[in-house]
Design an enzyme around this catalytic site. Structure first.
Site: not given
Ligand SMILES: CC(C)(COP(=O)(O)OP(=O)(O)OC[C@H]1O[C@@H](n2cnc3c(N)ncnc32)[C@H](O)[C@@H]1OP(=O)(O)O)[C@@H](O)C(=O)NCCC(=O)NCCS
Length: 508
Positions: A351, A407
């Protein structure tokens, strides 16, 4: 000691000193609510340096870059507070755990939109207002029937919100004389705001149920009276026979269908948990869209489109697809290895704000057990639990502070309740309409008025260059040379053979 602390607090200078090394000039930036105002930086100017491009506009003031809004506050809000490090979520100051345990969804809706929990009198006004506004114009049936039998319900619902606006010309400020008052939050707009709140919350269940029923080729149901918001929703989805169609009153123990009370309460709690989440992608979209002053129905349609992405409201659907692809608990290690190789994403984890477990995930886990006690456990539950436990122990996820979000479990509950997977995001939209309205209303009524949301960019494209005549242009690689298939165009292979001249050639 205590006095020292108090006096040092008074003496504290709430400002930031910035030294521009390009010019040697020093600036004092005010800090309020632990925030610095980005527009201040526009006053920091410097002559263009040797590495600057004209498009950097150094003489016109410093810009602030924040790709993906990682640390930019776009509004002052009194609605929802999230402490992502400590897993805290409060609506208007009330902890989400207490609201989920003690309130109904419509009480929370009132709280989010108007700022306080309703008194008994306020609730007995608000509830029927919302529920009575659930009825749609009979013409709407034609709109829903215009969709293909296999249309995604989110495509239908997103369009339906915009369509809804076509019934209420008075809600569109650009068609009104009081545009100026809308901008100032003046009295000309407040009554229309109230109407829009009732209509949009009331009709959200009706539109969602119509999107559901049209795909099953079933008649639409007029919202019943005498039921709560979520009970009415389940009724509109599942009412079957014509003997109990269009009831005007319902008595307990009567012959009419009443949705299962455990499922009604479970859905009510899920709706409370999904009602708002401060500046998430869809709420920001509603404000961004609302800032140019379209009618609220259009702004809500924009929010609906934003919510559908798999990184936001589409995640609960993505979780189920992921669990189905994993299949069974013994395949979990292999799946997690693929996530760590960045070949897969662990949907339902991570998140932008929460760096610990999402507090809603604990409540939802309990709701899941209550629902499973009635429906039977979902066969994917064991895989979900194995995945959940393994990820929480794994250094990759621990070091990145990736924990389950709302979720992760909600999809399993919806599946156990018998909802089709592509309907999950719709079940997120219906309650989130409340949050969108709360934010939209707050912005529209802000005493400073509404400012159009027009962000800046950093232009890194070509500087000015001379126009190139058609014959002298270089082709851009990567753009296909073959014509693409125009779906529904009626241009078949048989027609193309004729049009491409193979008839003439074959005669030679
Ligand atoms: C929610 C979300 C979009 C947040 O994205 P964000 O704040 O931009 O976080 P980041 O993408 O910067 O993540 C930080 C690190 O964790 C990793 N990461 C984040 N969520 C991840 C996931 N669900 N699975 C695997 N790796 C993940 C990223 O690859 C990144 O790794 P790195 O630092 O080695 O590059 C992201 O966590 C995600 O895609 N989650 C899955 C979808 C989901 O469940 N969404 C519902 C949210 S309520």
């Amino acid at each position: 000691m205590g006095q020292d602390t108090a006096s040092s607090k008074v003496r504290r200078d709430d400002s930031l000193t910035v030294l521009d090394n390009r010019t040697g000039k020093q600036y004092n930036v005010p800090i309020k609510h632990n925030t610095i105002p980005a527009p201040f930086f526009k006053t920091i100017r410097a002559p263009s340096g040797p590495n600057d491009r004209p498009e950097d506009e150094s003489e016109r003031g410093l810009r602030v870059s924040d790709r993906g809004f990682l640390n930019t506050a776009v509004i002052e809000s009194s609605i929802t507070y999230i402490d992502g490090d400590n897993g805290i979520l409060r609506y208007r100051g009330y902890p989400i755990e207490q609201l989920a345990a003690k309130s109904s969804f419509l009480e929370c809706a009132y709280l989010l939109i108007y700022g306080s929990l309703p008194t008994r009198a306020q609730l007995s006004y608000f509830e029927p207002e919302v529920l009575n506004h659930g009825v749609m114009h009979a013409d709407a049936a034609g709109f829903f029937r215009a969709f293909r039998y296999d249309a995604h319900p989110m495509a239908i619902l997103t369009s339906a919100f915009a369509y809804l606006g076509s019934y209420y010309r008075e809600a569109n400020p650009s068609l009104q004389e009081y545009l100026h008052e809308w901008c100032k939050g003046g009295p000309g707009c407040t009554s229309e705001h109230g109407q829009a709140d009732f209509r949009l919350i009331g009709k959200a269940t009706t539109l969602a149920a119509m999107a559901y029923r049209v795909r099953q080729g079933r008649e639409f149901v007029v919202p019943p009276t005498g039921m709560s918001y979520t009970e009415s929703f389940l009724f509109q989805l599942d009412h079957l026979s014509h003997s109990d169609a269009f009831p005007t009153t319902l008595t307990s123990g009567g012959a009419t269908y009443r949705p299962h009370p455990v499922l009604v309460r479970a859905l009510d709690i899920l709706f409370i948990l999904h009602a708002d989440h401060e500046m998430n992608a869809s709420s920001t979209t509603v404000l961004q869209t609302g800032s140019s002053l379209p009618d609220p129905y259009s702004a809500i349609a924009a929010g609906c489109a934003s919510l559908y992405g798999p990184l936001h409201g589409g995640a609960n659907e993505a979780v189920i697809r992921m669990l189905v692809s994993i299949g069974s608990p013994e395949n979990v290690p292999e799946f997690l290895a693929a996530v760590k190789r960045r070949e897969k994403v662990l949907s339902g984890f991570g998140h932008r704000v929460y760096k610990t477990s999402d507090p809603r995930s604990f409540i939802i886990r309990k709701v899941a057990d209550e629902v499973f006690a009635v429906t039977g456990a979902d066969p994917l539950l064991n895989t979900a639990m194995a995945l959940h436990d393994a990820a929480l122990k794994d250094a990759y996820f621990v070091s990145r502070k990736l924990a389950p979000n709302v979720d992760f479990w909600s999809g399993l509950i919806y599946r156990a309740m018998g909802f089709p997977m592509d309907f999950f995001p719709v079940l997120f939209v219906v309650p989130r309409v409340v949050g969108w309205l709360a934010h939209w209303r707050q912005m529209m009524l802000s005493p400073e008025g509404v400012k159009i949301w027009r962000p800046r960019q950093i232009y890194v494209g070509p500087s000015e260059r001379p126009y190139v005549p058609l014959e002298e242009r270089q082709g851009v690689e990567g753009i296909g040379k073959e014509p693409s298939v125009v779906v529904h165009s009626g241009i078949t292979k048989r027609r193309r053979l004729v049009e491409e001249g193979s008839v003439a050639k074959s005669k030679l």
